[in-house]
Structures are given as C-alpha cells and as structure tokens.
Design an enzyme around this catalytic site. Sequence first.
Site, mmCIF file in Angstrom:
data_model
loop_
_atom_site.group_PDB
_atom_site.id
_atom_site.type_symbol
_atom_site.label_atom_id
_atom_site.label_comp_id
_atom_site.label_asym_id
_atom_site.label_seq_id
_atom_site.Cartn_x
_atom_site.Cartn_y
_atom_site.Cartn_z
ATOM 1 N N ARG A 224 0.845 -1.183 0.000
ATOM 2 C CA ARG A 224 0.000 0.000 0.000
ATOM 3 C C ARG A 224 0.882 1.235 0.000
ATOM 4 O O ARG A 224 2.067 1.182 0.313
ATOM 5 C CB ARG A 224 -0.947 0.002 1.192
ATOM 6 C CG ARG A 224 -0.271 0.142 2.536
ATOM 7 C CD ARG A 224 -1.290 0.144 3.673
ATOM 8 N NE ARG A 224 -2.150 1.314 3.643
ATOM 9 C CZ ARG A 224 -1.890 2.445 4.298
ATOM 10 N NH1 ARG A 224 -0.787 2.576 5.007
ATOM 11 N NH2 ARG A 224 -2.713 3.464 4.247
ATOM 12 N N ASN A 226 1.591 5.233 1.298
ATOM 13 C CA ASN A 226 1.302 6.284 2.269
ATOM 14 C C ASN A 226 2.105 7.485 1.785
ATOM 15 O O ASN A 226 3.088 7.343 1.066
ATOM 16 C CB ASN A 226 1.732 5.856 3.673
ATOM 17 C CG ASN A 226 1.116 6.732 4.738
ATOM 18 O OD1 ASN A 226 0.210 7.519 4.470
ATOM 19 N ND2 ASN A 226 1.628 6.618 5.948
ATOM 20 N N LYS A 318 -0.347 15.750 8.877
ATOM 21 C CA LYS A 318 0.819 15.548 8.025
ATOM 22 C C LYS A 318 1.805 16.728 8.116
ATOM 23 O O LYS A 318 2.838 16.704 7.448
ATOM 24 C CB LYS A 318 0.386 15.337 6.571
ATOM 25 C CG LYS A 318 -0.318 13.996 6.335
ATOM 26 C CD LYS A 318 -0.709 13.809 4.894
ATOM 27 C CE LYS A 318 -1.482 12.511 4.637
ATOM 28 N NZ LYS A 318 -0.661 11.286 4.718
#
Lengths: 339, 316
Positions: A224, A226, A318
């Site tokens: 996956r 990120n 973030k």
Amino acid sequence: MNSELASAPPPPMAERFRNSAVAIARFPFPFTGDSYEYTVNLVKAGQGAPGAFDEHWFDIDEHYVAEMELRALVLEQDPDRYLSLPHMIEHQWDVLELIMEHYAADYPEHFSLTRDGDLWTWENRLLGLRDTFTFGDPRTLPREPLDYIARQAQGDWVALDVRDGDLWLDAGMLTFPADWSLKFDMGMSFEEWHGPVPMAHEAGVFKRAKQFLLRITPEEPWQRFNWTMTVGRRWDTSSETYDQWGIDRTTITPENVGEKVHLRVEVQVLPRLPRSNGLLFQIRTYLISLEELVTNPAWANRLRRVLQSLPPEIADYKGLSRYRQTVIDFLEPYEDGQP
Amino acid sequence: MTAQPVRVGRVEELTPGVRRFTLVPERGALPAFSGGSHIGVMLPDAGAARRNSYSLTSSPYERSFFQIAVKREPASRGGSAYLHESVREGSRLEIAAPVNQFPLANTGRHHLLIAGGIGITPFLSQIESLQRWGHSFELHDCYRGAENAPFLAELRERLGPRFHGYDTSRGARPDLVALLRAQVTGAHVYVCGPAGLIDAVVAAARTLGWPRHHVHFERFSAGPQAPTRPFVARLARSGQDVSVSGGSSLLDALDAAGHAVPYSCRIGGCGTCEVAVIEGEVDHRDHCWTDEDRAGDRRILACISRAKNGHLVLDL
C-alpha cells in the site's frame, strides 16, 4: 565501514540523493484520483512492470549505497533506531532469509546467497561484504539477524508479532520514519500505534485493515501507499530529531518551494513471515522535490487537486498546513491538458 | 491462491486407518512454514476443483518434502477416501501453499499441548519449533488403543518426560481442570481433536479464569450443526438470485453460480470467505468471530453461515 564514516566529515547527503531522470520516471506516484481519502488501498505486491518500483517485493534503486551509509550514521548517533523484544528472534531470522533470498534472486548482479544446509554465505557486492554464518545461530553473525540485514536493505523494516488476534510492533529498524518513533511505538498493538491518525478510527478503517492483514499468507504479500511532505531532502524525520527538522516548515517561500518541498511516498510491503507466522512491515521511502515532480505535468496537476481537497485535520496531521497554499500556488501553472 | 504441483514420493500405512503421504516438489524447494500450518490438497470432486486442508506433520525446517497424515473418515466428504483409494506413490497432486490458523504464541512462558486422536497432527510440526527454539512445553496425547496412535512410539522417545499418554480405550483421561490449574502464569494451552475434547478444554480454561487469548484450538470439522434450511442469496451488483439448498453451503452455491469466493478451512474457522451483507439476518455458525465482531459488522462467512429468514442480499 562504520569506523571510516565516523572519522570522515559527514558527506553532503542531500546531493547524493538527487533523483536522476530514471529515478523520476519510476517514482511511485501514489494518487489515482483527484481527492485523498483514507482507505486500506491494498494491492498485491511485486506485480509491477520490469524496472518499476514494484517489479519486485523489495525495491532497490540508485540511492542504495547513500541510503545505507546514511543509515549507519543515524544508528551511530542513536542506536535505539534498532530495537527487538526477546521473543522476536525467530522473526528476525525470517526477515533475514526473506531479504537475502529476494535480493539474491532479483538483483543477482549485486547479491548472492549460497546455502549448504544451515551454513550460508552471503555476498553483498554493493557494500563489499561477504559473510559465512550458520542460519539460526545468532553467535555466527556480527549483530542480531535483523540488525545485520536491515543495515544492508533499503527502506525501514518492522517485524510484527501476530498473537491474541492482533498485530504487535515488537522489532524493527527505523532510521527514516515520517514523524514517528520506533522507541515510542515499541510493544504497541495495531490500533495503539495508529492512535494519532485523525478521522480513520471513526471510519473503522483500522479494524478492517487489521482483519485483512491478519489473513495475509506467505505466498502473497500486499502493498500500500502512504504519503506526506518533507522540507529538504531529509530522510531522517523521526520524532527523536524533530528539533532539527520541525522548524524547516516555517522556511518555505514562493522562491524556494520547488527546491525545498518534497513529496514523500512510502511504498509499504507486507509479507507474512513464513516460519514465525509474524508479519513484515517494510516501509520503502521515496523523496521527490517539487521541481523534479513537475517534470511530469500530470503529477503536478493531480497533486495540486489532492492538496486543495485535503481535509484540514489531515493537513495538520501531516504537518503541511503552514505551506500547503504555497505548494498549491507553485503547482498552479502546470497543466496536463486534462479538465 | 496458486496451486503448486507435487509428486507423491511415499505412501505409508501408519495404522489401519491412517496413511502418511510424503509430497516432493516437481522442481525447486517447497515454501518455509510455521509449526501448526496446514496445506490445501486439491481433490477432483465431481469435476470441480475442491480443496481439503491437512496439517503438515513434517519439520518446518525441511523444504525438500512435506508430509501429511490422513485418517480415513467413515463419513468422508470425499477427501480422505480419495487420498486413501486413489493416490499412490508416483501420483501427482496439486497443493495450496501453507497457511497457519493454529500458530504458537511466541510470548508463551509454557506451552501445554493437548491432542485427541488424529488431532496430534498439527502438534508434530509445532514440537519441532518448540524444541528448536528451546521453549518450555508438554504434550498430552489421548488415543484409542496404541494400535490407533500412529506417532505414539516416536513421540514417547523424542519427548521423554514431556510426553503424557492417555489410552482412552482403557479408560484413561486427563483431568483437564487439574492440568490447567497446575500451569504457570503465562502458559498457553493448545488443543486439537474431537469437538468434545476441545469444548472440555475451553470450558476448563474459562472456569479457571484463563485469558481468552491463551486458549488455542483447531477443529477438524464444524461439529454438530443446527438443521440447514434452504435460502436465496441475491447478488446486489447483478441482481442474480443464487439458491442455496439445505445440503449445500453458500460458498459452494456461489461457486457454482460463477462467483468464486476465496476460502481456506471451509469450517468457519479462518474468516477467509467473508462476504459483505447488505440486507437480511445472518445465522452465524462460525467459530471465528466473537459476538462483538458479529454485532458490529454486516458480514457472513460463506462456508458455514446461513440466512435466518430465507434470504440475504450480498454485496457481490
């Protein structure tokens, strides 16, 4: 290798991590749509085209030697970037075997593994190493098995124990994390170490993801994406060194944004560890400056739309809030002709 | 899941009912596995490919062959009868890669293994791991007469005082409550065998207040089930109706209708064949999910669970 590096002045690492045209072309651009949502977004690993970042389970690229030398420096300054709980020794051998097998099969020009029963010889021509050891006997290696092999393997490596219907972060080497810390998360369960992530717990994302991860089989690893952003070509953005890089977020101007701001993409590969029944969580990090990224206008366009639609909670998490608009403005002129 | 071709290297009659099959790869090495793993063996079953699971009894550190020990079941669904009657030395078979739904807990301070009958099989590979890594363990093996216990002599010799045998044909049985009570704090118990034995160990552990995650079991079959009534599953994306007869499972009915769902154990133990449910009440018959799991989610394990009221709408 270590003693040599210790006596020399630190090399200009940022220069060594500049991306060639080949590295840009194979950059794992993570966005498939114009908005960003938390999803489990898992796909089968190692199914990419020849030369692509996901051709093999474990990707190495032109930064291999620089990354391994930087890793050695980080470990020298903070040995706790490698930690392992005592029950993880079988997992450690699993990871060592997996990396050696895959590197030797996928990059035979650089690595070879010769086995005579439990007596193994490992050759790493990129780092000039050749070691013979007994598989399963830690006394025959200069370091613990995971410590030994992760110093020779690009990306961060976390070995998860599977027990009690949960995943436990019980061993790993983490020198290039995106604002988290191995020492802090050590021994935590899956939902505990995802604690700070906003919005996703409520959506049940982690519960579903965990069920999925627990069912990964050794023959079929998953991967996956990120992503986040980093100021400067800085690989070590761990919580431990926040005092050194956190302030950089306040230094972004329209003049320097293209050179300083980097899209940071993690390709996470998750294979089941066959002998210990644990799960490996490999985090392969790629950094690309906005200047490098806009050489592909379709990426520039898509990244701008993603940043525009990003919920404020996620932008905060973030660490992008301060310079998000500056990045959007920088990307604005790059059009790919798509509506 | 990809199938790997293997050749049957050796067939041994261990007891009148149990045969051991040694499987060697057509080329290269077999995958590494962890103690307690099983493989799927593909069986030709009325033309359709179908897979039964058997515990690996060979060492996890042996990659040149796998071994399974198969007991011929009087009420065989076809699997054990096929292996006993049609598979010979030199036969070719296809197997699915090892999966572990009965793993050892690496943090256990002591491992108490309790086997009943052919339930000894997953422990054979686990013992290899426990011995290799120097863990503390003991095995309690219940069998009906030494002539029916294929690994008895070997285990006695290999384990010495760690081995405790109970010949149930002579009335010997472990006192489960006393056995569990005598364990150190932090011990884990593992049981594999007939449903009655598993239920008794689980009950004893509950009585003594053992943590749920320190009690591990692996069943061979789903055990006695409530009557199965036919129902209709509507597939929301196509609008197709799939009829599930009383004698069939949702998994098989979906497969026959061209909607193959991945599966592994086929007895409601692993969770692989999970399907999202949009409408209808599920008659949960698995032993994989807790009541909490069932309450929060609208899902069904297609291999074993059914509709409560005659129909379900599935997200397929």
